[in-house]
Design an enzyme around this catalytic site. Structure first.
Site, PDB file in Angstrom:
ATOM      1  N   TRP A  12       0.814  -1.226   0.000  1.00 43.26           N
ATOM      2  CA  TRP A  12       0.000   0.000   0.000  1.00 43.26           C
ATOM      3  C   TRP A  12       0.846   1.274   0.000  1.00 43.26           C
ATOM      4  O   TRP A  12       0.320   2.361  -0.139  1.00 43.26           O
ATOM      5  CB  TRP A  12      -0.930   0.031   1.218  1.00 43.26           C
ATOM      6  CG  TRP A  12      -1.961  -1.051   1.255  1.00 43.26           C
ATOM      7  CD1 TRP A  12      -2.147  -2.067   0.344  1.00 43.26           C
ATOM      8  CD2 TRP A  12      -2.981  -1.233   2.253  1.00 43.26           C
ATOM      9  NE1 TRP A  12      -3.196  -2.865   0.717  1.00 43.26           N
ATOM     10  CE2 TRP A  12      -3.722  -2.371   1.888  1.00 43.26           C
ATOM     11  CE3 TRP A  12      -3.313  -0.549   3.417  1.00 43.26           C
ATOM     12  CZ2 TRP A  12      -4.787  -2.839   2.657  1.00 43.26           C
ATOM     13  CZ3 TRP A  12      -4.370  -1.003   4.184  1.00 43.26           C
ATOM     14  CH2 TRP A  12      -5.104  -2.137   3.800  1.00 43.26           C
ATOM     15  N   HIS A  97      12.800  -2.273  -1.176  1.00 42.93           N
ATOM     16  CA  HIS A  97      11.973  -1.748  -2.266  1.00 42.93           C
ATOM     17  C   HIS A  97      12.733  -0.626  -2.971  1.00 42.93           C
ATOM     18  O   HIS A  97      13.475   0.131  -2.335  1.00 42.93           O
ATOM     19  CB  HIS A  97      10.647  -1.226  -1.702  1.00 42.93           C
ATOM     20  CG  HIS A  97       9.650  -0.916  -2.768  1.00 42.93           C
ATOM     21  ND1 HIS A  97       9.699   0.237  -3.514  1.00 42.93           N
ATOM     22  CD2 HIS A  97       8.602  -1.630  -3.243  1.00 42.93           C
ATOM     23  CE1 HIS A  97       8.707   0.221  -4.384  1.00 42.93           C
ATOM     24  NE2 HIS A  97       8.021  -0.902  -4.247  1.00 42.93           N
ATOM     25  N   GLU A  99      11.880   2.170  -3.960  1.00 39.50           N
ATOM     26  CA  GLU A  99      11.646   3.518  -3.416  1.00 39.50           C
ATOM     27  C   GLU A  99      12.522   3.765  -2.197  1.00 39.50           C
ATOM     28  O   GLU A  99      12.976   4.880  -1.962  1.00 39.50           O
ATOM     29  CB  GLU A  99      10.151   3.689  -3.099  1.00 39.50           C
ATOM     30  CG  GLU A  99       9.343   3.848  -4.378  1.00 39.50           C
ATOM     31  CD  GLU A  99       7.926   3.330  -4.318  1.00 39.50           C
ATOM     32  OE1 GLU A  99       7.408   3.124  -3.205  1.00 39.50           O
ATOM     33  OE2 GLU A  99       7.338   3.117  -5.391  1.00 39.50           O
ATOM     34  N   GLY A 236       1.353  -2.654  -6.262  1.00 34.50           N
ATOM     35  CA  GLY A 236       1.241  -1.351  -5.621  1.00 34.50           C
ATOM     36  C   GLY A 236      -0.128  -0.753  -5.892  1.00 34.50           C
ATOM     37  O   GLY A 236      -1.111  -1.044  -5.209  1.00 34.50           O
ATOM     38  N   GLY A 237      -0.213   0.067  -6.932  1.00 36.63           N
ATOM     39  CA  GLY A 237      -1.431   0.820  -7.241  1.00 36.63           C
ATOM     40  C   GLY A 237      -2.703  -0.023  -7.248  1.00 36.63           C
ATOM     41  O   GLY A 237      -3.719   0.364  -6.655  1.00 36.63           O
TER      42      GLY A 237
HETATM   43  C1  PEP Z   1       5.453  -1.682  -6.007  1.00 37.46           C
HETATM   44  O1  PEP Z   1       5.572  -0.592  -5.519  1.00 37.46           O
HETATM   45  O2  PEP Z   1       5.953  -2.668  -5.443  1.00 37.46           O
HETATM   46  C2  PEP Z   1       4.711  -1.798  -7.262  1.00 37.46           C
HETATM   47  C3  PEP Z   1       4.851  -2.868  -7.975  1.00 37.46           C
HETATM   48  O3  PEP Z   1       3.907  -0.721  -7.616  1.00 37.46           O
HETATM   49  P1  PEP Z   1       2.898  -0.664  -8.861  1.00 37.46           P
HETATM   50  O4  PEP Z   1       2.111  -1.934  -8.876  1.00 37.46           O
HETATM   51  O5  PEP Z   1       2.040   0.527  -8.589  1.00 37.46           O
HETATM   52  O6  PEP Z   1       3.731  -0.515 -10.097  1.00 37.46           O
END
Ligand code: PEP
Length: 256
Positions: A12, A97, A99, A236-237
């Site tokens: 999330w 991750h 990020e 993620g999203g």
């Molecule tokens: C994530 O942050 O692990 C990810 C895969 O994000 P998204 O699905 O939004 O690309």
């Protein structure tokens, strides 16, 4: 028929208050909280672990954290430890991750400390690895993956390795709406499986789940999950809404 149980994990990130998170897990649980064909995991922000965990009681859905500090306690303002995560009956923790690597300058060595600390506390690490677009364009993808595997998994025993999940997340695909093609992802997943085989042996490598992450959605989940070495998704999203997350879980059930 997959030999490894598919894991669909929702990351999330910094989204949802505890109240919103509780609402979301209730919606997800109402639809897929009793099945056991696919392992389902939600990773809310740390402050929502308590509420989210309580809302998941009595369901098959598991709880995980998005990060942790390697030390068990101490003067690390703003951080949380493995034990604090375990206290909420969470069983997984996302580590490394992209990020965190980008915005918080986390290195492979620091991520490795976290992996070892998580395993010591009986938390299952989801180790994220992946190349940037520049690295892919420079044909360095597999070198980057190898370096991140060697660094992140240093000192992990073969026994412990079966508790680790790897998430291949090409940085250029995260949150961009541009997913890796199933073939691009499978090529890297097969490389990771081969690396695991060389390092830990065939039996261990066959047990380790390798997730794909990067704009996985209901529309592309089936094709990605059909690949031999893709054992699930880190989402993620599309994990922020019950409808899309459940549709991905249903695609995973069909691929199981
Ligand atoms: C994530 O942050 O692990 C990810 C895969 O994000 P998204 O699905 O939004 O690309």
């Amino acid at each position: 028929m997959k030999s490894r149980k598919i894991l669909i994990a929702g990351n999330w990130k910094m989204n949802k208050t505890t109240a919103e998170g509780v609402e979301l897990v209730k919606e997800i649980a109402a639809e897929v909280g009793k099945q056991s064909e696919v392992e389902v995991l939600v990773c809310p922000p740390a402050v929502a672990l308590d509420g989210g965990g309580k809302a998941l009681e009595g369901t098959s859905i598991k709880l995980g954290a998005q990060n942790m500090h390697p030390k068990p306690s101490g003067a690390f303002t703003g951080e949380i430890s493995a034990e604090m995560i375990r206290h909420h009956f969470a069983t997984y923790v996302i580590l490394g991750h992209s990020e965190r690597r980008t915005y918080f300058f986390e290195t492979d060595a620091f991520i490795n400390e976290k992996v070892l600390a998580a395993l010591k506390s009986l938390l299952r690490p989801i180790l994220c690895i992946g190349e940037t677009l520049e690295e892919r364009d420079a044909d360095k993808t597999l070198d980057v993956i190898r370096t991140q595997l060697e660094g992140g998994l240093a000192g992990v025993s073969a026994d412990d390795m079966t508790s680790v999940v790897i998430a291949y997340e090409p940085v250029w695909a995260i949150g961009t709406g541009r997913n890796a093609t199933p073939e691009q992802a499978q090529e890297v997943h097969a490389f990771i499986r081969k690396w695991l085989t060389d390092k830990f042996g065939e039996a261990v490598a066959q047990k380790v789940r390798i997730l794909y992450g990067g704009s996985m959605k209901p529309v592309n989940a089936a094709d990605l999950l059909a690949q031999e070495d893709i054992d699930g998704g880190l989402i993620g999203g599309a994990s922020l809404e019950a409808r899309s997350f459940v549709e991905i879980i249903n695609a995973a059930k069909a691929a199981s």
